[in-house]
Design an enzyme around this catalytic site. Sequence first.
Site, short mmCIF file in Angstrom:
data_model
loop_
_atom_site.label_atom_id
_atom_site.label_comp_id
_atom_site.label_asym_id
_atom_site.label_seq_id
_atom_site.Cartn_x
_atom_site.Cartn_y
_atom_site.Cartn_z
N PHE A 170 -29.67 26.12 -48.15
CA PHE A 170 -29.50 27.39 -48.05
C PHE A 170 -28.41 27.75 -49.34
O PHE A 170 -27.55 27.48 -49.18
CB PHE A 170 -29.82 28.06 -46.35
CG PHE A 170 -29.42 29.55 -46.40
CD1 PHE A 170 -30.42 29.61 -46.32
CD2 PHE A 170 -28.83 30.39 -47.24
CE1 PHE A 170 -31.30 30.55 -46.77
CE2 PHE A 170 -29.02 32.19 -46.75
CZ PHE A 170 -30.30 31.93 -47.09
N GLU A 191 -38.84 34.90 -59.86
CA GLU A 191 -38.81 34.81 -58.44
C GLU A 191 -37.40 33.83 -58.88
O GLU A 191 -36.75 33.54 -59.41
CB GLU A 191 -39.30 34.06 -57.61
CG GLU A 191 -39.60 34.37 -56.76
CD GLU A 191 -39.59 35.26 -55.49
OE1 GLU A 191 -38.83 34.93 -56.02
OE2 GLU A 191 -40.05 34.76 -54.86
N ASP A 192 -36.13 34.08 -57.77
CA ASP A 192 -35.07 33.18 -57.82
C ASP A 192 -34.70 32.60 -57.09
O ASP A 192 -34.73 31.45 -57.37
CB ASP A 192 -34.25 34.26 -56.16
CG ASP A 192 -34.95 34.57 -55.22
OD1 ASP A 192 -36.08 34.38 -55.30
OD2 ASP A 192 -34.44 35.01 -54.55
N ASP A 230 -39.65 28.50 -52.03
CA ASP A 230 -39.47 27.81 -51.03
C ASP A 230 -40.42 26.81 -50.25
O ASP A 230 -40.84 25.91 -50.55
CB ASP A 230 -38.28 28.55 -50.03
CG ASP A 230 -37.55 27.63 -48.24
OD1 ASP A 230 -36.92 26.89 -48.99
OD2 ASP A 230 -37.61 28.33 -47.61
N ARG A 290 -25.44 38.18 -52.99
CA ARG A 290 -25.84 39.03 -53.52
C ARG A 290 -25.41 38.56 -55.25
O ARG A 290 -25.83 39.03 -55.92
CB ARG A 290 -27.05 40.22 -53.51
CG ARG A 290 -27.73 39.67 -52.58
CD ARG A 290 -29.09 41.30 -52.87
NE ARG A 290 -29.93 41.23 -51.42
CZ ARG A 290 -31.33 40.76 -50.87
NH1 ARG A 290 -31.23 39.82 -52.30
NH2 ARG A 290 -31.77 40.75 -50.26
P1 IMP Z 1 -41.07 31.26 -49.84
O1 IMP Z 1 -42.06 32.34 -49.52
O2 IMP Z 1 -40.95 30.03 -48.26
O3 IMP Z 1 -41.63 30.01 -51.05
O4 IMP Z 1 -39.83 31.89 -50.14
C1 IMP Z 1 -39.96 33.33 -50.00
C2 IMP Z 1 -38.52 33.64 -50.49
O5 IMP Z 1 -37.51 33.22 -49.45
C3 IMP Z 1 -37.60 33.69 -51.46
O6 IMP Z 1 -38.28 34.10 -52.92
C4 IMP Z 1 -35.92 33.83 -51.44
O7 IMP Z 1 -35.98 35.57 -51.42
C5 IMP Z 1 -36.05 34.13 -50.04
N1 IMP Z 1 -35.68 31.85 -49.72
C6 IMP Z 1 -35.92 30.79 -50.03
N2 IMP Z 1 -35.11 29.78 -49.45
C7 IMP Z 1 -33.53 30.47 -49.72
C8 IMP Z 1 -32.48 30.63 -49.88
O8 IMP Z 1 -32.38 29.18 -49.44
N3 IMP Z 1 -31.39 31.17 -49.76
C9 IMP Z 1 -32.28 32.91 -50.09
N4 IMP Z 1 -32.73 33.21 -49.52
C10 IMP Z 1 -33.92 32.04 -50.18
MG MG Z 2 -37.47 36.29 -53.82
#
Ligand code: IMP
Ligand code: MG
Length: 180
Positions: A157, A104-105, A108, A170
């Site tokens: 962010f 994963e990148d 969150d 990106r």
């Molecule tokens: P989660 O399901 O809330 O853990 O987050 C999932 C996705 O939200 C990540 O894989 C990202 O693609 C996107 N995301 C969350 N935080 C950021 C951020 O700070 N910048 C860009 N994308 C984010």
């Molecule tokens: Mg992601």
Amino acid sequence: MNGREIARMDSITPLFTEEQIAERVSALAAEISADYAGCEKLHIICVLKGSTLFTSDLLRRITVPTELHFVRICSYAGTQSTGVLRIQYSDVPDLRDQHALIVEDIIDTGRTLHLLTVLYKEKAPASLRVCTLLDKPSRRVVQLTPEYIGFTIPDRFVIGYGMDYDEAYRGLPYIGELHS
Ligand code: IMP
Ligand code: MG
């Protein structure tokens, strides 16, 4: 402002340079290679689109045999503030008795990884781990601790190195905090 994003008026504070990212990715790849030493095949599952750059750099540095797969999750904002997550695309094979690593990148709330780990555990893999470049633990809604973490960051962010804001940024080679 970076010349690649001339159409936008956002300001970006650099957080991690290309060199810092490369160094950390190499260290993660070395750790993963050591942990999976002797493994016949490691299935790398790249979560589209954000982790494509990270996955491609990581994959090039992992020394055990790998197979690369992609999964795309989309979120539908319902009447509630939390969107419903759904798998939009996947070429992940049957993982029974196989070693799998989700890449994963950024984590969150943890919802995306929670969905994926529940789904893949049902496939009875020999092992299932998570590698994330960035972790924002203070935002967690679903408890989840990745085995491999590039950098832990506060609630900011971020964009670049695969991560986007509205599909922009990106391609930035570094990671920055976005102030729009
Ligand atoms: P989660 O399901 O809330 O853990 O987050 C999932 C996705 O939200 C990540 O894989 C990202 O693609 C996107 N995301 C969350 N935080 C950021 C951020 O700070 N910048 C860009 N994308 C984010
Ligand atoms: Mg992601």
